[in-house]
Design a protein around this motif. Structure first.
Motif, PDB file in Angstrom:
ATOM      1  N   GLU A 134       0.835  -1.210   0.000  1.00 19.79           N
ATOM      2  CA  GLU A 134       0.000   0.000   0.000  1.00 19.79           C
ATOM      3  C   GLU A 134       0.865   1.253   0.000  1.00 19.79           C
ATOM      4  N   ALA A 135       1.887   1.271   0.862  1.00 22.64           N
ATOM      5  CA  ALA A 135       2.767   2.442   0.934  1.00 22.64           C
ATOM      6  C   ALA A 135       3.508   2.653  -0.377  1.00 22.64           C
ATOM      7  N   LEU A 136       3.961   1.572  -1.001  1.00 28.15           N
ATOM      8  CA  LEU A 136       4.628   1.681  -2.301  1.00 28.15           C
ATOM      9  C   LEU A 136       3.689   2.286  -3.345  1.00 28.15           C
ATOM     10  N   MET A 137       2.425   1.852  -3.311  1.00 32.40           N
ATOM     11  CA  MET A 137       1.459   2.351  -4.278  1.00 32.40           C
ATOM     12  C   MET A 137       1.238   3.854  -4.125  1.00 32.40           C
ATOM     13  N   TYR A 138       1.109   4.309  -2.867  1.00 39.80           N
ATOM     14  CA  TYR A 138       0.894   5.739  -2.654  1.00 39.80           C
ATOM     15  C   TYR A 138       2.148   6.556  -2.971  1.00 39.80           C
ATOM     16  N   ILE A 142       2.230   9.613  -5.724  1.00 36.00           N
ATOM     17  CA  ILE A 142       2.751  10.962  -5.455  1.00 36.00           C
ATOM     18  C   ILE A 142       3.946  11.273  -6.361  1.00 36.00           C
ATOM     19  N   GLN A 143       4.897  10.346  -6.389  1.00 30.31           N
ATOM     20  CA  GLN A 143       6.131  10.597  -7.133  1.00 30.31           C
ATOM     21  C   GLN A 143       5.877  10.648  -8.642  1.00 30.31           C
ATOM     22  N   GLY A 144       5.064   9.698  -9.133  1.00 31.28           N
ATOM     23  CA  GLY A 144       4.835   9.613 -10.561  1.00 31.28           C
ATOM     24  C   GLY A 144       3.801  10.583 -11.095  1.00 31.28           C
ATOM     25  N   LEU A 145       2.638  10.662 -10.406  1.00 30.09           N
ATOM     26  CA  LEU A 145       1.523  11.448 -10.935  1.00 30.09           C
ATOM     27  C   LEU A 145       1.496  12.881 -10.420  1.00 30.09           C
ATOM     28  N   TYR A 146       1.825  13.082  -9.150  1.00 32.49           N
ATOM     29  CA  TYR A 146       1.769  14.434  -8.603  1.00 32.49           C
ATOM     30  C   TYR A 146       3.038  15.230  -8.871  1.00 32.49           C
ATOM     31  N   LEU A 147       4.195  14.551  -8.785  1.00 29.24           N
ATOM     32  CA  LEU A 147       5.474  15.249  -8.935  1.00 29.24           C
ATOM     33  C   LEU A 147       6.114  15.049 -10.315  1.00 29.24           C
ATOM     34  N   GLY A 148       5.526  14.183 -11.147  1.00 31.86           N
ATOM     35  CA  GLY A 148       5.961  14.075 -12.534  1.00 31.86           C
ATOM     36  C   GLY A 148       7.185  13.217 -12.798  1.00 31.86           C
ATOM     37  N   ASP A 149       7.628  12.450 -11.782  1.00 30.68           N
ATOM     38  CA  ASP A 149       8.748  11.527 -12.000  1.00 30.68           C
ATOM     39  C   ASP A 149       8.150  10.202 -12.464  1.00 30.68           C
ATOM     40  N   TYR A 150       7.853  10.117 -13.772  1.00 35.03           N
ATOM     41  CA  TYR A 150       7.123   8.964 -14.287  1.00 35.03           C
ATOM     42  C   TYR A 150       7.889   7.660 -14.112  1.00 35.03           C
ATOM     43  N   GLU A 151       9.175   7.676 -14.409  1.00 35.56           N
ATOM     44  CA  GLU A 151       9.964   6.440 -14.326  1.00 35.56           C
ATOM     45  C   GLU A 151      10.076   5.957 -12.885  1.00 35.56           C
ATOM     46  N   GLY A 152      10.365   6.898 -11.972  1.00 30.24           N
ATOM     47  CA  GLY A 152      10.468   6.528 -10.554  1.00 30.24           C
ATOM     48  C   GLY A 152       9.147   6.022 -10.017  1.00 30.24           C
ATOM     49  N   GLY A 153       8.069   6.713 -10.382  1.00 30.23           N
ATOM     50  CA  GLY A 153       6.742   6.300  -9.938  1.00 30.23           C
ATOM     51  C   GLY A 153       6.360   4.945 -10.492  1.00 30.23           C
ATOM     52  N   MET A 154       6.682   4.706 -11.767  1.00 36.08           N
ATOM     53  CA  MET A 154       6.368   3.415 -12.392  1.00 36.08           C
ATOM     54  C   MET A 154       7.091   2.268 -11.685  1.00 36.08           C
ATOM     55  N   ALA A 155       8.343   2.480 -11.331  1.00 38.33           N
ATOM     56  CA  ALA A 155       9.109   1.431 -10.642  1.00 38.33           C
ATOM     57  C   ALA A 155       8.466   1.079  -9.303  1.00 38.33           C
ATOM     58  N   LEU A 156       8.004   2.095  -8.574  1.00 42.29           N
ATOM     59  CA  LEU A 156       7.352   1.855  -7.288  1.00 42.29           C
ATOM     60  C   LEU A 156       6.014   1.136  -7.470  1.00 42.29           C
ATOM     61  N   ALA A 157       5.243   1.539  -8.489  1.00 42.53           N
ATOM     62  CA  ALA A 157       3.957   0.895  -8.758  1.00 42.53           C
ATOM     63  C   ALA A 157       4.151  -0.572  -9.137  1.00 42.53           C
ATOM     64  N   GLN A 158       5.183  -0.853  -9.921  1.00 37.15           N
ATOM     65  CA  GLN A 158       5.480  -2.233 -10.306  1.00 37.15           C
ATOM     66  C   GLN A 158       5.872  -3.065  -9.087  1.00 37.15           C
ATOM     67  N   GLU A 159       6.617  -2.454  -8.179  1.00 33.39           N
ATOM     68  CA  GLU A 159       7.014  -3.159  -6.956  1.00 33.39           C
ATOM     69  C   GLU A 159       5.792  -3.463  -6.093  1.00 33.39           C
ATOM     70  N   SER A 160       4.872  -2.501  -6.013  1.00 31.92           N
ATOM     71  CA  SER A 160       3.625  -2.711  -5.271  1.00 31.92           C
ATOM     72  C   SER A 160       2.823  -3.840  -5.902  1.00 31.92           C
TER      73      SER A 160
END
Length: 211
Positions: A134-138, A142-160
Motif C-alpha cells: 500500500e505504501a509503495l502504491m501511494y 505521489i512521485q509519478g503522478l503528482y510530482l511528474g517523475d514517471y519512471e520513478g513512480g512506475m518502478a514503485l507501482a510495479q514493486e507494489s
C-alpha cells in the motif's frame, strides 16, 4: 451499555460507547462525537492508552475535511501517545491520516518524504508486506503522478503490484500504472493495462475500484 453501567463494568461500558459511536457515525448522526468523547474519557480514566489512541485516530479521521483543525489536533495527540507505546502499526495508520491534509493542500513533496516514505520504512521494519504494498502504491502515485517523475513512480507501482499480485487489491497499483502510462502518452499500453485490471475490478469489493 445500560447493562454495563448497571453492573459497574467500565471496560464493557467503554466498548459499548465505542460501538454506539461507530453506528451513529455510519448513520451520519451528529451525536457520534458525544459517545466517542465519553468513551475517550473512560479510556483515559482506565489508563487504556491503546484504546485512547484508537479513539483519537477514529475521531480525528471522522472530522476529516469537515473540520481540518480539530482533526489534526486529535491525530497529533494520538501520534504523541503512539510514540510512547512504540506501536508501529498504529503509527502507520496515523501517518496516513495526517498526511491527507498535505495532499489536499498540494504539498506533495512533504506528503511523500515525511509521511508516505516513512510509512514504507515502518512497514518494511515490521515485515508487514500488505502495508508495504500500500505504501509503495501511494509513493508511486505521489512521485509519478503528482510530482511528474514517471519512471520513478512506475518502478514503485510495479514493486507494489509484485507484492499484491495474488490478491484482488492488485487492481489499485494497476490503475496507477495505467495513469502513469497515460501521462507518458503510452495510450495503447495504458489500455492493455486497464483490460488486465478489468476482471479484478469486477471481483473487487470496492466500488471505487470499479469506478
Amino acid at each position: 451499555l445500560s447493562l454495563a453501567q448497571q453492573s459497574g463494568d467500565q471496560h464493557r461500558e467503554m466498548r459499548s460507547l465505542i460501538s454506539i459511536a461507530n453506528l451513529r457515525s455510519f448513520l451520519r448522526a451528529s451525536t457520534w462525537h458525544e459517545f466517542s468523547e465519553r468513551a475517550l474519557a473512560l479510556a483515559r480514566q482506565l489508563g487504556d492508552q491503546k484504546t485512547e489512541v484508537d479513539l483519537l485516530l477514529g475521531i480525528g479521521s471522522a472530522f476529516g475535511m469537515d473540520d481540518l483543525k480539530r482533526s489534526k489536533e486529535y491525530l497529533e495527540a494520538a501520534l504523541s501517545i503512539c510514540h510512547k507505546l512504540d506501536d508501529k502499526s498504529t503509527e502507520m495508520r496515523l501517518l496516513s491520516a495526517l498526511g491527507a491534509q498535505y495532499e489536499r493542500s498540494g504539498d506533495y513533496y512533504r506528503l511523500l518524504t515525511e509521511y508516505e516514505q516513512k510509512r514504507l520504512h515502518i512497514s518494511r521494519e515490521i515485515g508487514n508486506r500488505l502495508a508495504e504494498g500500500e505504501a509503495l502504491m501511494y509513493c508511486a502515485q505521489i512521485q509519478g503522478l503528482y510530482l511528474g517523475d514517471y519512471e520513478g513512480g512506475m518502478a514503485l507501482a510495479q514493486e507494489s503490484l509484485h507484492l499484491w499480485e495474488s490478491s484482488t487489491v492488485s487492481l489499485f497499483p494497476l490503475l496507477r500504472i495505467a495513469q502513469i502510462q497515460v501521462a507518458q502518452g503510452k495510450f495503447d499500453q495504458a489500455m492493455a493495462t486497464l483490460e488486465h485490471a478489468r476482471p479484478l475490478g469486477e471481483r473487487n469489493v470496492y466500488d471505487l475500484g470499479r469506478a
